[in-house]
Design a protein around this motif. Structure first.
Motif, mmCIF file in Angstrom:
data_model
loop_
_atom_site.group_PDB
_atom_site.id
_atom_site.type_symbol
_atom_site.label_atom_id
_atom_site.label_comp_id
_atom_site.label_asym_id
_atom_site.label_seq_id
_atom_site.Cartn_x
_atom_site.Cartn_y
_atom_site.Cartn_z
ATOM 1 N N GLU A 152 0.835 -1.206 0.000
ATOM 2 C CA GLU A 152 0.000 0.000 0.000
ATOM 3 C C GLU A 152 0.871 1.258 0.000
ATOM 4 O O GLU A 152 0.624 2.190 -0.766
ATOM 5 N N LYS A 153 1.907 1.254 0.830
ATOM 6 C CA LYS A 153 2.825 2.401 0.888
ATOM 7 C C LYS A 153 3.501 2.624 -0.463
ATOM 8 O O LYS A 153 3.705 3.758 -0.882
ATOM 9 N N ASP A 154 3.810 1.532 -1.152
ATOM 10 C CA ASP A 154 4.466 1.614 -2.455
ATOM 11 C C ASP A 154 3.486 1.815 -3.612
ATOM 12 O O ASP A 154 3.881 1.749 -4.776
ATOM 13 N N LYS A 155 2.215 2.054 -3.274
ATOM 14 C CA LYS A 155 1.164 2.357 -4.251
ATOM 15 C C LYS A 155 0.894 1.210 -5.222
ATOM 16 O O LYS A 155 0.530 1.424 -6.376
ATOM 17 N N LEU A 156 1.028 -0.022 -4.718
ATOM 18 C CA LEU A 156 0.713 -1.185 -5.534
ATOM 19 C C LEU A 156 -0.598 -1.834 -5.113
ATOM 20 O O LEU A 156 -1.174 -2.621 -5.860
ATOM 21 N N VAL A 157 -1.059 -1.500 -3.913
ATOM 22 C CA VAL A 157 -2.313 -2.028 -3.395
ATOM 23 C C VAL A 157 -3.125 -0.883 -2.818
ATOM 24 O O VAL A 157 -2.584 -0.005 -2.140
ATOM 25 N N LYS A 158 -4.416 -0.910 -3.118
ATOM 26 C CA LYS A 158 -5.338 0.075 -2.547
ATOM 27 C C LYS A 158 -6.138 -0.631 -1.452
ATOM 28 O O LYS A 158 -6.679 -1.713 -1.665
ATOM 29 N N ARG A 159 -6.204 0.004 -0.290
ATOM 30 C CA ARG A 159 -6.912 -0.531 0.869
ATOM 31 C C ARG A 159 -8.139 0.331 1.117
ATOM 32 O O ARG A 159 -8.034 1.548 1.225
ATOM 33 N N VAL A 160 -9.302 -0.318 1.191
ATOM 34 C CA VAL A 160 -10.544 0.403 1.460
ATOM 35 C C VAL A 160 -11.152 -0.176 2.736
ATOM 36 O O VAL A 160 -11.371 -1.385 2.837
ATOM 37 N N VAL A 161 -11.411 0.708 3.712
ATOM 38 C CA VAL A 161 -11.998 0.305 4.987
ATOM 39 C C VAL A 161 -13.439 0.800 5.018
ATOM 40 O O VAL A 161 -13.711 1.977 4.773
ATOM 41 N N TYR A 162 -14.353 -0.111 5.320
ATOM 42 C CA TYR A 162 -15.767 0.238 5.434
ATOM 43 C C TYR A 162 -16.117 0.370 6.912
ATOM 44 O O TYR A 162 -15.676 -0.432 7.738
ATOM 45 N N ALA A 163 -16.921 1.381 7.229
ATOM 46 C CA ALA A 163 -17.311 1.643 8.616
ATOM 47 C C ALA A 163 -18.409 0.669 9.035
ATOM 48 O O ALA A 163 -19.592 0.995 9.038
ATOM 49 N N GLU A 164 -17.982 -0.546 9.330
ATOM 50 C CA GLU A 164 -18.895 -1.593 9.765
ATOM 51 C C GLU A 164 -18.337 -2.258 11.007
ATOM 52 O O GLU A 164 -17.166 -2.112 11.328
ATOM 53 N N VAL A 165 -19.200 -3.001 11.686
ATOM 54 C CA VAL A 165 -18.749 -3.808 12.814
ATOM 55 C C VAL A 165 -19.132 -5.245 12.512
ATOM 56 O O VAL A 165 -20.312 -5.525 12.326
ATOM 57 N N PRO A 166 -18.174 -6.160 12.405
ATOM 58 C CA PRO A 166 -16.731 -5.930 12.463
ATOM 59 C C PRO A 166 -16.238 -5.172 11.222
ATOM 60 O O PRO A 166 -16.928 -5.188 10.195
ATOM 61 N N PRO A 167 -15.081 -4.539 11.324
ATOM 62 C CA PRO A 167 -14.586 -3.748 10.201
ATOM 63 C C PRO A 167 -14.404 -4.605 8.948
ATOM 64 O O PRO A 167 -13.948 -5.736 9.020
ATOM 65 N N LYS A 168 -14.775 -4.049 7.825
ATOM 66 C CA LYS A 168 -14.591 -4.709 6.536
ATOM 67 C C LYS A 168 -13.493 -3.958 5.801
ATOM 68 O O LYS A 168 -13.572 -2.746 5.615
ATOM 69 N N VAL A 169 -12.449 -4.675 5.404
ATOM 70 C CA VAL A 169 -11.322 -4.080 4.697
ATOM 71 C C VAL A 169 -11.118 -4.869 3.410
ATOM 72 O O VAL A 169 -11.054 -6.095 3.432
ATOM 73 N N GLU A 170 -11.021 -4.150 2.299
ATOM 74 C CA GLU A 170 -10.802 -4.778 1.003
ATOM 75 C C GLU A 170 -9.507 -4.284 0.389
ATOM 76 O O GLU A 170 -9.122 -3.127 0.573
#
Length: 128
Positions: free
Chosen positions: A79-97
């Motif tokens: 992600e830091k190297d801009k090769l992966v995009k991380r999307v966090v959804y405001a859910e419980v439990p947290p959903k991260v794609e």
């Protein structure tokens, strides 16, 4: 001799290090590429993400030998190297794609070649 370090997860290279042709290996594009995608897991993660979005648990399932800690670390670096995009959804439990970026998608031809080479290598070593 001065040492340079491009990021926290890259190896140190001696500025005076040259290959047999006298090229400065510290500033070689291949060195940059290996520093960014090298190691045991990053290429495998990028291969699994090509053309699809996966959640953390899904990535862990398709790469069963990677530890949770290592997967987290490698995803953060990608992600830091801009090769992966991380999307966090405001859910419980947290959903991260996680999705590969356009920059990462440019690696697909190289990943295809690595896959084909790996198959050839396995075939060549089956008879041993």
């Amino acid at each position: 001799m001065a040492k340079i370090k491009a990021s926290s997860h890259e190896k140190n290279f001696d500025e005076s290090e040259h290959n047999a042709q006298g090229r400065d290996m510290a500033n070689c594009p291949v060195t940059t590429a290996i520093n960014v995608i090298g190691g045991k897991w990053k290429v495998i993660i990028l291969y699994q993400l090509r053309g699809q979005t996966l959640r953390f648990g899904e990535l862990k399932r398709v790469i069963p030998k990677i530890t949770q800690k290592m997967l987290t670390q490698q995803l953060r670096e990608l992600e830091k190297d801009k090769l992966v995009k991380r999307v966090v959804y405001a859910e419980v439990p947290p959903k991260v794609e996680y999705t590969s970026t356009e920059l990462a998608e440019k690696l697909n031809p190289a990943l295809d070649l690595l896959c084909a080479w790996g198959s050839e290598y396995e075939k060549a070593h089956q008879s041993e």
